[in-house]
Motif scaffolding. Sequence first.
Motif, PDB file in Angstrom:
ATOM      1  N   ARG A  34     -10.166   1.886  -2.813  1.00 38.45           N
ATOM      2  CA  ARG A  34     -11.221   2.592  -3.542  1.00 38.45           C
ATOM      3  C   ARG A  34     -12.614   2.325  -2.981  1.00 38.45           C
ATOM      4  O   ARG A  34     -13.511   3.161  -3.116  1.00 38.45           O
ATOM      5  CB  ARG A  34     -11.176   2.228  -5.031  1.00 38.45           C
ATOM      6  CG  ARG A  34     -10.100   2.968  -5.788  1.00 38.45           C
ATOM      7  CD  ARG A  34     -10.262   2.873  -7.290  1.00 38.45           C
ATOM      8  NE  ARG A  34      -9.233   3.647  -7.954  1.00 38.45           N
ATOM      9  CZ  ARG A  34      -9.104   3.758  -9.277  1.00 38.45           C
ATOM     10  NH1 ARG A  34      -9.955   3.104 -10.072  1.00 38.45           N
ATOM     11  NH2 ARG A  34      -8.151   4.487  -9.799  1.00 38.45           N
ATOM     12  N   ALA A  59      -2.382   1.336  -3.697  1.00 39.23           N
ATOM     13  CA  ALA A  59      -3.538   1.432  -2.797  1.00 39.23           C
ATOM     14  C   ALA A  59      -4.889   1.453  -3.500  1.00 39.23           C
ATOM     15  O   ALA A  59      -5.857   1.961  -2.944  1.00 39.23           O
ATOM     16  CB  ALA A  59      -3.393   2.652  -1.881  1.00 39.23           C
ATOM     17  N   TRP A 102       1.037   4.833  -0.798  1.00 41.62           N
ATOM     18  CA  TRP A 102      -0.009   5.824  -0.995  1.00 41.62           C
ATOM     19  C   TRP A 102       0.398   6.827  -2.079  1.00 41.62           C
ATOM     20  O   TRP A 102       1.492   7.393  -2.021  1.00 41.62           O
ATOM     21  CB  TRP A 102      -0.306   6.551   0.315  1.00 41.62           C
ATOM     22  CG  TRP A 102      -0.847   5.616   1.325  1.00 41.62           C
ATOM     23  CD1 TRP A 102      -0.167   4.984   2.323  1.00 41.62           C
ATOM     24  CD2 TRP A 102      -2.198   5.142   1.410  1.00 41.62           C
ATOM     25  NE1 TRP A 102      -1.005   4.160   3.031  1.00 41.62           N
ATOM     26  CE2 TRP A 102      -2.252   4.233   2.499  1.00 41.62           C
ATOM     27  CE3 TRP A 102      -3.360   5.402   0.686  1.00 41.62           C
ATOM     28  CZ2 TRP A 102      -3.434   3.594   2.869  1.00 41.62           C
ATOM     29  CZ3 TRP A 102      -4.533   4.771   1.052  1.00 41.62           C
ATOM     30  CH2 TRP A 102      -4.570   3.885   2.136  1.00 41.62           C
ATOM     31  N   HIS A 141      -7.476   7.276   4.293  1.00 39.31           N
ATOM     32  CA  HIS A 141      -7.816   5.861   4.141  1.00 39.31           C
ATOM     33  C   HIS A 141      -6.831   4.886   4.768  1.00 39.31           C
ATOM     34  O   HIS A 141      -7.039   3.676   4.696  1.00 39.31           O
ATOM     35  CB  HIS A 141      -7.976   5.528   2.654  1.00 39.31           C
ATOM     36  CG  HIS A 141      -8.960   6.405   1.955  1.00 39.31           C
ATOM     37  ND1 HIS A 141     -10.278   6.470   2.332  1.00 39.31           N
ATOM     38  CD2 HIS A 141      -8.818   7.266   0.909  1.00 39.31           C
ATOM     39  CE1 HIS A 141     -10.914   7.338   1.552  1.00 39.31           C
ATOM     40  NE2 HIS A 141     -10.058   7.824   0.689  1.00 39.31           N
ATOM     41  N   CYS A 180      -6.717   6.945  -5.051  1.00 41.82           N
ATOM     42  CA  CYS A 180      -5.978   5.683  -5.012  1.00 41.82           C
ATOM     43  C   CYS A 180      -5.903   5.082  -6.407  1.00 41.82           C
ATOM     44  O   CYS A 180      -6.885   5.130  -7.162  1.00 41.82           O
ATOM     45  CB  CYS A 180      -6.646   4.725  -4.036  1.00 41.82           C
ATOM     46  SG  CYS A 180      -6.640   5.360  -2.339  1.00 41.82           S
ATOM     47  N   GLU A 224     -13.123   5.053  -0.712  1.00 37.85           N
ATOM     48  CA  GLU A 224     -13.363   6.306  -1.429  1.00 37.85           C
ATOM     49  C   GLU A 224     -14.809   6.393  -1.907  1.00 37.85           C
ATOM     50  O   GLU A 224     -15.437   7.461  -1.824  1.00 37.85           O
ATOM     51  CB  GLU A 224     -12.407   6.431  -2.616  1.00 37.85           C
ATOM     52  CG  GLU A 224     -10.951   6.617  -2.232  1.00 37.85           C
ATOM     53  CD  GLU A 224     -10.082   6.925  -3.432  1.00 37.85           C
ATOM     54  OE1 GLU A 224      -9.793   8.114  -3.645  1.00 37.85           O
ATOM     55  OE2 GLU A 224      -9.706   5.996  -4.161  1.00 37.85           O
ATOM     56  N   ALA A 278      -4.578  10.838   0.433  1.00 40.06           N
ATOM     57  CA  ALA A 278      -5.132   9.487   0.397  1.00 40.06           C
ATOM     58  C   ALA A 278      -4.735   8.717   1.645  1.00 40.06           C
ATOM     59  O   ALA A 278      -5.557   8.009   2.236  1.00 40.06           O
ATOM     60  CB  ALA A 278      -4.657   8.759  -0.863  1.00 40.06           C
ATOM     61  N   ARG A 279      -3.488   8.838   2.055  1.00 34.65           N
ATOM     62  CA  ARG A 279      -3.054   8.148   3.279  1.00 34.65           C
ATOM     63  C   ARG A 279      -3.811   8.670   4.493  1.00 34.65           C
ATOM     64  O   ARG A 279      -4.287   7.889   5.332  1.00 34.65           O
ATOM     65  CB  ARG A 279      -1.548   8.315   3.492  1.00 34.65           C
ATOM     66  CG  ARG A 279      -1.119   7.815   4.879  1.00 34.65           C
ATOM     67  CD  ARG A 279       0.376   7.774   5.076  1.00 34.65           C
ATOM     68  NE  ARG A 279       0.691   7.525   6.477  1.00 34.65           N
ATOM     69  CZ  ARG A 279       0.575   6.355   7.102  1.00 34.65           C
ATOM     70  NH1 ARG A 279       0.119   5.300   6.447  1.00 34.65           N
ATOM     71  NH2 ARG A 279       0.879   6.230   8.374  1.00 34.65           N
ATOM     72  N   TYR A 282     -11.120   9.381  -8.117  1.00 35.40           N
ATOM     73  CA  TYR A 282     -10.300   8.550  -7.233  1.00 35.40           C
ATOM     74  C   TYR A 282      -8.917   9.167  -7.026  1.00 35.40           C
ATOM     75  O   TYR A 282      -8.333   9.750  -7.938  1.00 35.40           O
ATOM     76  CB  TYR A 282     -10.126   7.156  -7.826  1.00 35.40           C
ATOM     77  CG  TYR A 282     -11.386   6.339  -7.893  1.00 35.40           C
ATOM     78  CD1 TYR A 282     -12.057   5.968  -6.735  1.00 35.40           C
ATOM     79  CD2 TYR A 282     -11.903   5.918  -9.112  1.00 35.40           C
ATOM     80  CE1 TYR A 282     -13.223   5.210  -6.790  1.00 35.40           C
ATOM     81  CE2 TYR A 282     -13.061   5.147  -9.183  1.00 35.40           C
ATOM     82  CZ  TYR A 282     -13.716   4.811  -8.017  1.00 35.40           C
ATOM     83  OH  TYR A 282     -14.858   4.062  -8.079  1.00 35.40           O
ATOM     84  N   TRP A 285       0.824  -1.209   0.000  1.00 30.36           N
ATOM     85  CA  TRP A 285       0.000   0.000   0.000  1.00 30.36           C
ATOM     86  C   TRP A 285       0.863   1.267   0.000  1.00 30.36           C
ATOM     87  O   TRP A 285       0.944   1.995   0.992  1.00 30.36           O
ATOM     88  CB  TRP A 285      -0.954   0.011   1.197  1.00 30.36           C
ATOM     89  CG  TRP A 285      -2.050  -0.991   1.082  1.00 30.36           C
ATOM     90  CD1 TRP A 285      -1.917  -2.346   0.990  1.00 30.36           C
ATOM     91  CD2 TRP A 285      -3.453  -0.726   1.032  1.00 30.36           C
ATOM     92  NE1 TRP A 285      -3.152  -2.949   0.896  1.00 30.36           N
ATOM     93  CE2 TRP A 285      -4.114  -1.975   0.927  1.00 30.36           C
ATOM     94  CE3 TRP A 285      -4.227   0.429   1.087  1.00 30.36           C
ATOM     95  CZ2 TRP A 285      -5.499  -2.091   0.856  1.00 30.36           C
ATOM     96  CZ3 TRP A 285      -5.596   0.321   1.035  1.00 30.36           C
ATOM     97  CH2 TRP A 285      -6.225  -0.931   0.908  1.00 30.36           C
TER      98      TRP A 285
END
Length: 357
Positions: A318, A314, A276, A285, A332, A321, A281-282, A330, A274
């Motif tokens: 989704r 990552a 990011w 999520h 990721c 998301e 995003a990190r 998106y 993963w």
Amino acid sequence: MTEFPHPPLIQPLFDGPIDIVGDIHGEIDALRDLMGQLGYEASGDHSDGRRLVFVGDLTDRGPDSPAVFELVSDLVTRGLAQCVLGNHELNLLRQARKEGNGWHFEDNHDHREGKFTSAKPLGAERRPALLTFLSSLPLALERPDLRLVHAAWHEGAIEEIRSSTSSVLELYDAHQNAAARLAVETGLAERAKTELAPYEVHMKDAAATIPLLPGAAALEALYQDANPVRIVTSGIERIAQQPFFASGKWRMVDRVRWWDDYYDPTPVIIGHYWRWPTRAARSAHSRGEPDLFAEYECHHWFGARSNVFCVDFAVGARHKERLASPGAAYECRLAAVRWPEEELVLDHGRNIALAVA
């Protein structure tokens, strides 16, 4: 010469130019978009004769794991792709129910818990074909200029796997059983059981307060690090500083940056971890685990010799998301590395040359 009653667990990687695709996690639209960005037709053919290689974790969490399985297995059968076994494929082979893989089972455990309700199920008539395909996958692929594995190229684990004439499940079970015996003989199993007893009903509750349980953590690390199949599919682990909630349960061990001790000159490309694509995003999520790539840009090689690269960006997040912002763009991503060009290609069309930090 060693004779293999099963397909060898480490196999030769395609010659020629290839495109190495990261963890897909059932995101069929992202896979089709990425294939288009890489110049593949819907059939999987490429005008330049390039071929795809998948680093595992094809399924789970996303909306259409069956479609990803059908596409990838067809490409592999037709000689247009290769794929290594990831930890999510290993779970399916073991028939282990995990968060996100309810689509595979007639009695969908995710749906019972109100999770992944839009994920398409696999018809019962297709389950034998899926398991046959997964049982044919190697744990690693290699050629003189490149090595591919889902999580960790650990020399001890790789050599044990290379010399084994067992199937993946036979090798996994042999080491799992040996670890279980050791845990009983040393008293670790009983210690972990005693520690876990007061918290057992809360171990799948993200809102619970769970302390670090040293015996339970040591048992978790033992099962992981004593099994070469687990090492190459989900990495090396150590007792964490504090518990964190991931994949539907509280965990007591952290992933280890094995690449900081990888000194072999042959580059390795992995998935699993993963990476990011953005800090946003990190922040939105992440599951609370340490960021193993915090000091690197997304296109950087890393490790002791700057020759290990993680191509998992990552896309498996989704589903989060979509829940948080339905219809939004998106962050990721699904990604691939073009080899030997050493170029990172993302599913929305951004191309970046790989570089040393």
